[in-house]
Design a protein around this motif. Structure first.
Motif, PDB file in Angstrom:
ATOM      1  N   ASP A  64      -3.634  -4.002  10.999  1.00  0.00           N
ATOM      2  CA  ASP A  64      -2.992  -3.178  12.019  1.00  0.00           C
ATOM      3  C   ASP A  64      -3.991  -2.111  12.456  1.00  0.00           C
ATOM      4  OD1 ASP A  64      -1.505  -1.280  13.473  1.00  0.00           O
ATOM      5  OD2 ASP A  64       0.327  -1.747  12.366  1.00  0.00           O
ATOM      6  N   GLU A  65      -4.518  -2.292  13.672  1.00  0.00           N
ATOM      7  CA  GLU A  65      -5.544  -1.372  14.160  1.00  0.00           C
ATOM      8  C   GLU A  65      -5.003   0.049  14.314  1.00  0.00           C
ATOM      9  OE1 GLU A  65      -8.527  -2.245  14.421  1.00  0.00           O
ATOM     10  OE2 GLU A  65      -8.540  -4.416  14.606  1.00  0.00           O
ATOM     11  N   THR A  66      -3.766   0.152  14.789  1.00  0.00           N
ATOM     12  CA  THR A  66      -3.210   1.483  15.066  1.00  0.00           C
ATOM     13  C   THR A  66      -3.001   2.292  13.797  1.00  0.00           C
ATOM     14  OG1 THR A  66      -0.930   0.634  15.020  1.00  0.00           O
ATOM     15  CG2 THR A  66      -2.074   0.626  17.141  1.00  0.00           C
ATOM     16  N   LYS A  67      -2.723   1.598  12.685  1.00  0.00           N
ATOM     17  CA  LYS A  67      -2.474   2.288  11.424  1.00  0.00           C
ATOM     18  C   LYS A  67      -3.654   2.201  10.455  1.00  0.00           C
ATOM     19  CE  LYS A  67       2.550   1.605  11.624  1.00  0.00           C
ATOM     20  NZ  LYS A  67       3.740   1.052  10.919  1.00  0.00           N
ATOM     21  N   SER A  68      -4.741   1.564  10.929  1.00  0.00           N
ATOM     22  CA  SER A  68      -5.933   1.399  10.075  1.00  0.00           C
ATOM     23  C   SER A  68      -5.539   0.848   8.705  1.00  0.00           C
ATOM     24  CB  SER A  68      -6.678   2.722   9.918  1.00  0.00           C
ATOM     25  OG  SER A  68      -7.154   3.168  11.161  1.00  0.00           O
ATOM     26  N   SER A  69      -4.796  -0.254   8.729  1.00  0.00           N
ATOM     27  CA  SER A  69      -4.278  -0.803   7.478  1.00  0.00           C
ATOM     28  C   SER A  69      -4.355  -2.327   7.470  1.00  0.00           C
ATOM     29  CB  SER A  69      -2.828  -0.368   7.262  1.00  0.00           C
ATOM     30  OG  SER A  69      -1.996  -0.891   8.275  1.00  0.00           O
ATOM     31  N   MET A  70      -4.343  -2.893   6.277  1.00  0.00           N
ATOM     32  CA  MET A  70      -4.314  -4.337   6.086  1.00  0.00           C
ATOM     33  C   MET A  70      -3.097  -4.691   5.234  1.00  0.00           C
ATOM     34  SD  MET A  70      -7.001  -6.871   4.077  1.00  0.00           S
ATOM     35  CE  MET A  70      -8.398  -6.368   5.065  1.00  0.00           C
ATOM     36  N   ARG A  71      -2.373  -5.718   5.644  1.00  0.00           N
ATOM     37  CA  ARG A  71      -1.216  -6.186   4.886  1.00  0.00           C
ATOM     38  C   ARG A  71      -1.610  -7.356   3.994  1.00  0.00           C
ATOM     39  NH1 ARG A  71       1.761  -8.770   7.839  1.00  0.00           N
ATOM     40  NH2 ARG A  71       0.605  -8.687   9.802  1.00  0.00           N
ATOM     41  N   LEU A  72      -1.020  -7.419   2.792  1.00  0.00           N
ATOM     42  CA  LEU A  72      -1.257  -8.503   1.850  1.00  0.00           C
ATOM     43  C   LEU A  72       0.036  -9.254   1.587  1.00  0.00           C
ATOM     44  CD1 LEU A  72      -3.429  -6.604  -0.811  1.00  0.00           C
ATOM     45  CD2 LEU A  72      -4.246  -8.018   1.088  1.00  0.00           C
ATOM     46  N   ASN A  73      -0.063 -10.576   1.457  1.00  0.00           N
ATOM     47  CA  ASN A  73       1.111 -11.394   1.137  1.00  0.00           C
ATOM     48  C   ASN A  73       1.326 -11.453  -0.371  1.00  0.00           C
ATOM     49  OD1 ASN A  73       2.109 -12.165   3.677  1.00  0.00           O
ATOM     50  ND2 ASN A  73       0.491 -13.707   3.900  1.00  0.00           N
ATOM     51  N   LEU A  74       1.299 -10.296  -1.002  1.00  0.00           N
ATOM     52  CA  LEU A  74       1.518 -10.179  -2.435  1.00  0.00           C
ATOM     53  C   LEU A  74       2.392  -8.955  -2.694  1.00  0.00           C
ATOM     54  CD1 LEU A  74      -2.128 -10.715  -3.754  1.00  0.00           C
ATOM     55  CD2 LEU A  74      -0.258 -12.373  -3.888  1.00  0.00           C
ATOM     56  N   THR A  75       3.113  -8.996  -3.787  1.00  0.00           N
ATOM     57  CA  THR A  75       3.886  -7.824  -4.189  1.00  0.00           C
ATOM     58  C   THR A  75       3.033  -6.957  -5.119  1.00  0.00           C
ATOM     59  OG1 THR A  75       4.804  -8.888  -6.151  1.00  0.00           O
ATOM     60  CG2 THR A  75       6.017  -9.159  -4.063  1.00  0.00           C
ATOM     61  N   LYS A  76       3.472  -5.735  -5.314  1.00  0.00           N
ATOM     62  CA  LYS A  76       2.785  -4.859  -6.262  1.00  0.00           C
ATOM     63  C   LYS A  76       2.757  -5.493  -7.652  1.00  0.00           C
ATOM     64  CE  LYS A  76       3.788  -0.337  -4.172  1.00  0.00           C
ATOM     65  NZ  LYS A  76       4.428   0.979  -4.420  1.00  0.00           N
ATOM     66  N   ASP A  77       3.845  -6.125  -8.025  1.00  0.00           N
ATOM     67  CA  ASP A  77       3.933  -6.719  -9.351  1.00  0.00           C
ATOM     68  C   ASP A  77       2.921  -7.843  -9.521  1.00  0.00           C
ATOM     69  OD1 ASP A  77       5.365  -6.928 -11.952  1.00  0.00           O
ATOM     70  OD2 ASP A  77       5.836  -8.932 -11.187  1.00  0.00           O
ATOM     71  N   GLN A  78       2.755  -8.667  -8.480  1.00  0.00           N
ATOM     72  CA  GLN A  78       1.770  -9.751  -8.554  1.00  0.00           C
ATOM     73  C   GLN A  78       0.366  -9.202  -8.748  1.00  0.00           C
ATOM     74  OE1 GLN A  78       3.067 -11.671  -4.803  1.00  0.00           O
ATOM     75  NE2 GLN A  78       3.069 -13.583  -5.949  1.00  0.00           N
ATOM     76  N   ILE A  79       0.055  -8.134  -8.050  1.00  0.00           N
ATOM     77  CA  ILE A  79      -1.267  -7.532  -8.171  1.00  0.00           C
ATOM     78  C   ILE A  79      -1.429  -6.894  -9.548  1.00  0.00           C
ATOM     79  CG2 ILE A  79      -2.815  -5.776  -7.230  1.00  0.00           C
ATOM     80  CD1 ILE A  79      -1.434  -6.224  -4.510  1.00  0.00           C
ATOM     81  N   GLU A  80      -0.363  -6.277 -10.035  1.00  0.00           N
ATOM     82  CA  GLU A  80      -0.419  -5.597 -11.333  1.00  0.00           C
ATOM     83  C   GLU A  80      -0.714  -6.567 -12.461  1.00  0.00           C
ATOM     84  OE1 GLU A  80       2.231  -2.381 -13.891  1.00  0.00           O
ATOM     85  OE2 GLU A  80       3.129  -3.499 -12.245  1.00  0.00           O
ATOM     86  N   GLN A  81      -0.294  -7.834 -12.335  1.00  0.00           N
ATOM     87  CA  GLN A  81      -0.496  -8.815 -13.392  1.00  0.00           C
ATOM     88  C   GLN A  81      -1.937  -9.304 -13.474  1.00  0.00           C
ATOM     89  OE1 GLN A  81       2.386 -12.018 -13.183  1.00  0.00           O
ATOM     90  NE2 GLN A  81       4.029 -10.589 -12.690  1.00  0.00           N
ATOM     91  N   ALA A  82      -2.732  -9.064 -12.429  1.00  0.00           N
ATOM     92  CA  ALA A  82      -4.135  -9.464 -12.474  1.00  0.00           C
ATOM     93  C   ALA A  82      -4.904  -8.475 -13.343  1.00  0.00           C
ATOM     94  CB  ALA A  82      -4.719  -9.495 -11.062  1.00  0.00           C
ATOM     95  N   PRO A  83      -5.789  -8.972 -14.211  1.00  0.00           N
ATOM     96  CA  PRO A  83      -6.538  -8.062 -15.080  1.00  0.00           C
ATOM     97  C   PRO A  83      -7.546  -7.249 -14.281  1.00  0.00           C
ATOM     98  CG  PRO A  83      -7.381 -10.276 -15.289  1.00  0.00           C
ATOM     99  CD  PRO A  83      -6.152 -10.383 -14.440  1.00  0.00           C
ATOM    100  N   PRO A  84      -7.916  -6.079 -14.781  1.00  0.00           N
ATOM    101  CA  PRO A  84      -8.895  -5.259 -14.068  1.00  0.00           C
ATOM    102  C   PRO A  84     -10.268  -5.912 -14.086  1.00  0.00           C
ATOM    103  CG  PRO A  84      -8.468  -4.352 -16.241  1.00  0.00           C
ATOM    104  CD  PRO A  84      -7.469  -5.462 -16.034  1.00  0.00           C
ATOM    105  N   VAL A  85     -11.109  -5.523 -13.143  1.00  0.00           N
ATOM    106  CA  VAL A  85     -12.452  -6.082 -13.054  1.00  0.00           C
ATOM    107  C   VAL A  85     -13.444  -4.955 -12.806  1.00  0.00           C
ATOM    108  CG1 VAL A  85     -12.211  -6.518 -10.570  1.00  0.00           C
ATOM    109  CG2 VAL A  85     -13.887  -7.815 -11.881  1.00  0.00           C
TER     110      VAL A  85
END
Length: 248
Positions: A64-85
């Motif tokens: 979204d150019e107007t909001k300077s943002s990118m959307r992801l097709n993932l939930t916070k929980d899905q991202i949280e389950q990935a180990p840190p790198v």
């Protein structure tokens, strides 16, 4: 509609999961053979205490150019389950296999998939442990490299040294690095130009340098690049004609 974006512009975007804000992109991991972006290194927000996690470009749902943002097709929980790198370290193929299985995506190296990978019908996500072997040994066998690492590398033209890599320019539709932004200031008078990544013959990681199949004059005399302006089809035609006239 695709657009060319510098890595530093991508890192300026705020990231949103399906259910809220998640953080920001720190850098990109790309394949140094074909310049395909394989992962975004995302620094998550306070809800994950500022961890760095890998997100494959297949998860990107739009910018979204107007909001300077990118959307992801993932939930916070899905991202949280990935180990840190940790940043700037080669990633093992074993870790990548588990990573794609975890998110139920076909890995990009399968012949039947697109460059980004496609969804596959795993029965259920496979949890990833924090003890997963993330990094490859020995590291020189990995072809995944950090955009932050290559930025600043010196340029070796056919007839001598010239400037350095200032940034990388990504096609945000198929997530391929199309151009290297070169600052020629080490060779007066100096200006910024774009060079197609196909003109890069070798990246020498130990010496922090990039070898190009072009002369210093070919690079210096290329159409000037203004990072504040969009890269238009007309500008790309100028670049192709210019470098085509300086081919071996």
């Amino acid at each position: 509609m695709k657009q060319f974006r510098r890595v530093r512009d991508i890192t300026a975007l705020m990231l949103y999961a399906i259910d809220g804000q998640v953080g920001s992109v720190q850098e990109l991991y790309f394949d140094d053979h074909n310049w395909a972006v394989r992962y975004l290194i995302v620094k998550t927000g306070g809800w994950l205490l500022g961890r760095n996690v890998l997100i494959a470009p297949i998860a990107a749902a739009g910018i979204d150019e107007t909001k300077s943002s990118m959307r992801l097709n993932l939930t916070k929980d899905q991202i949280e389950q990935a180990p840190p790198v940790e940043q700037a370290k080669p990633i093992s193929r074993q870790y990548e296999e588990r990573y794609y299985e975890h998110f139920q995506w076909a890995p990009y190296w399968q012949p039947s998939t697109t460059a980004l990978g496609v969804p596959i019908p795993y029965p259920e996500p496979t949890p990833m442990s924090a003890d997963e072997p993330i990094f490859s040994e020995p590291p020189e066998k990995s072809h995944l490299r950090s955009s932050a690492e290559v930025t600043g590398y010196g340029i070796h033209a056919q007839d001598g040294e010239l400037g350095h890599i200032e940034d990388l320019v990504v096609d945000d539709e198929d997530w391929i690095i199309r151009y290297a932004e070169v600052d020629t200031r080490n060779w007066l008078p100096g200006k910024k130009v774009l060079v197609q990544t196909g003109r890069i013959e070798q990246i020498d990681w130990p010496s922090r340098s990039v070898t190009m199949s072009l002369t210093r004059h070919a690079i210096q005399s290329a159409p000037a690049y203004d990072p504040s302006m969009l890269i238009t089809p007309d500008y790309e035609i100028q670049l192709f004609k210019h470098y085509g006239s300086h081919s071996k």
